[in-house]
Design a protein around this motif. Structure first.
Motif, PDB file in Angstrom:
ATOM      1  N   LEU A 167       2.981   5.513  -8.282  1.00  0.00           N
ATOM      2  CA  LEU A 167       1.755   6.282  -8.141  1.00  0.00           C
ATOM      3  C   LEU A 167       2.030   7.708  -8.609  1.00  0.00           C
ATOM      4  N   ALA A 168       1.060   8.284  -9.304  1.00  0.00           N
ATOM      5  CA  ALA A 168       1.232   9.647  -9.822  1.00  0.00           C
ATOM      6  C   ALA A 168       1.308  10.627  -8.656  1.00  0.00           C
ATOM      7  N   GLY A 169       2.408  11.347  -8.580  1.00  0.00           N
ATOM      8  CA  GLY A 169       2.558  12.386  -7.562  1.00  0.00           C
ATOM      9  C   GLY A 169       3.033  11.881  -6.206  1.00  0.00           C
ATOM     10  N   VAL A 170       3.309  10.574  -6.069  1.00  0.00           N
ATOM     11  CA  VAL A 170       3.744  10.017  -4.784  1.00  0.00           C
ATOM     12  C   VAL A 170       5.038   9.241  -5.004  1.00  0.00           C
ATOM     13  N   ASN A 171       6.034   9.591  -4.259  1.00  0.00           N
ATOM     14  CA  ASN A 171       7.288   8.862  -4.297  1.00  0.00           C
ATOM     15  C   ASN A 171       7.214   7.785  -3.210  1.00  0.00           C
ATOM     16  N   VAL A 172       6.845   6.569  -3.585  1.00  0.00           N
ATOM     17  CA  VAL A 172       6.582   5.490  -2.621  1.00  0.00           C
ATOM     18  C   VAL A 172       7.834   5.138  -1.805  1.00  0.00           C
ATOM     19  N   PRO A 173       9.017   5.022  -2.395  1.00  0.00           N
ATOM     20  CA  PRO A 173      10.193   4.751  -1.555  1.00  0.00           C
ATOM     21  C   PRO A 173      10.462   5.850  -0.522  1.00  0.00           C
ATOM     22  N   LEU A 174      10.218   7.106  -0.900  1.00  0.00           N
ATOM     23  CA  LEU A 174      10.409   8.202   0.047  1.00  0.00           C
ATOM     24  C   LEU A 174       9.426   8.084   1.215  1.00  0.00           C
ATOM     25  N   VAL A 175       8.193   7.729   0.927  1.00  0.00           N
ATOM     26  CA  VAL A 175       7.205   7.513   1.990  1.00  0.00           C
ATOM     27  C   VAL A 175       7.681   6.383   2.914  1.00  0.00           C
ATOM     28  N   GLY A 176       8.249   5.347   2.331  1.00  0.00           N
ATOM     29  CA  GLY A 176       8.779   4.249   3.135  1.00  0.00           C
ATOM     30  C   GLY A 176       9.904   4.689   4.048  1.00  0.00           C
ATOM     31  N   PHE A 177      10.824   5.500   3.513  1.00  0.00           N
ATOM     32  CA  PHE A 177      11.919   6.002   4.353  1.00  0.00           C
ATOM     33  C   PHE A 177      11.400   6.903   5.463  1.00  0.00           C
ATOM     34  N   ILE A 178      10.405   7.725   5.169  1.00  0.00           N
ATOM     35  CA  ILE A 178       9.821   8.593   6.195  1.00  0.00           C
ATOM     36  C   ILE A 178       9.175   7.753   7.294  1.00  0.00           C
ATOM     37  N   LEU A 179       8.455   6.705   6.925  1.00  0.00           N
ATOM     38  CA  LEU A 179       7.834   5.836   7.930  1.00  0.00           C
ATOM     39  C   LEU A 179       8.892   5.141   8.789  1.00  0.00           C
ATOM     40  N   MET A 180       9.988   4.716   8.165  1.00  0.00           N
ATOM     41  CA  MET A 180      11.062   4.084   8.937  1.00  0.00           C
ATOM     42  C   MET A 180      11.692   5.069   9.925  1.00  0.00           C
ATOM     43  N   ILE A 181      11.898   6.301   9.494  1.00  0.00           N
ATOM     44  CA  ILE A 181      12.490   7.309  10.384  1.00  0.00           C
ATOM     45  C   ILE A 181      11.553   7.622  11.539  1.00  0.00           C
ATOM     46  N   VAL A 182      10.260   7.767  11.251  1.00  0.00           N
ATOM     47  CA  VAL A 182       9.290   8.028  12.322  1.00  0.00           C
ATOM     48  C   VAL A 182       9.246   6.848  13.299  1.00  0.00           C
TER      49      VAL A 182
END
Length: 85
Positions: free
Chosen positions: A24-39
């Motif tokens: 996705l333009a402007g969104v690092n999808v794997p990073l969002v996934g790691f953030i959700l896992m940490i939360v």
């Protein structure tokens, strides 16, 4: 958020981080996934620590003493089952 919500966050985060190849333009999808896992992990740790504090634990050294009760029955007053003593 309960324990189930935390587990869902971890699962969705893992799917986004490891099982997708979306770009996705402007969104690092794997990073969002790691953030959700940490939360989700932080929520799970918080939930279990609060649940552990709420649990009432009786110390193993507590001794229960039962007293033996003697019922004196008075014949003629109508209370022969031990409640009228």
């Amino acid at each position: 958020m309960g324990l189930g919500g935390c587990i869902v966050l971890i699962a969705v985060g893992a799917i986004l981080a490891f099982a997708t190849d979306w770009h996705l333009a402007g969104v690092n999808v794997p990073l969002v996934g790691f953030i959700l896992m940490i939360v989700g992990l932080i929520g799970t740790v918080t939930f279990t620590s609060i649940a552990r504090r709420r649990r009432v634990v009786v110390p193993p050294s507590a001794t229960v003493v039962e007293e033996e009760r003697h019922h004196h029955r008075h014949h003629g007053d109508g209370y022969t089952d031990g409640y009228g003593v």
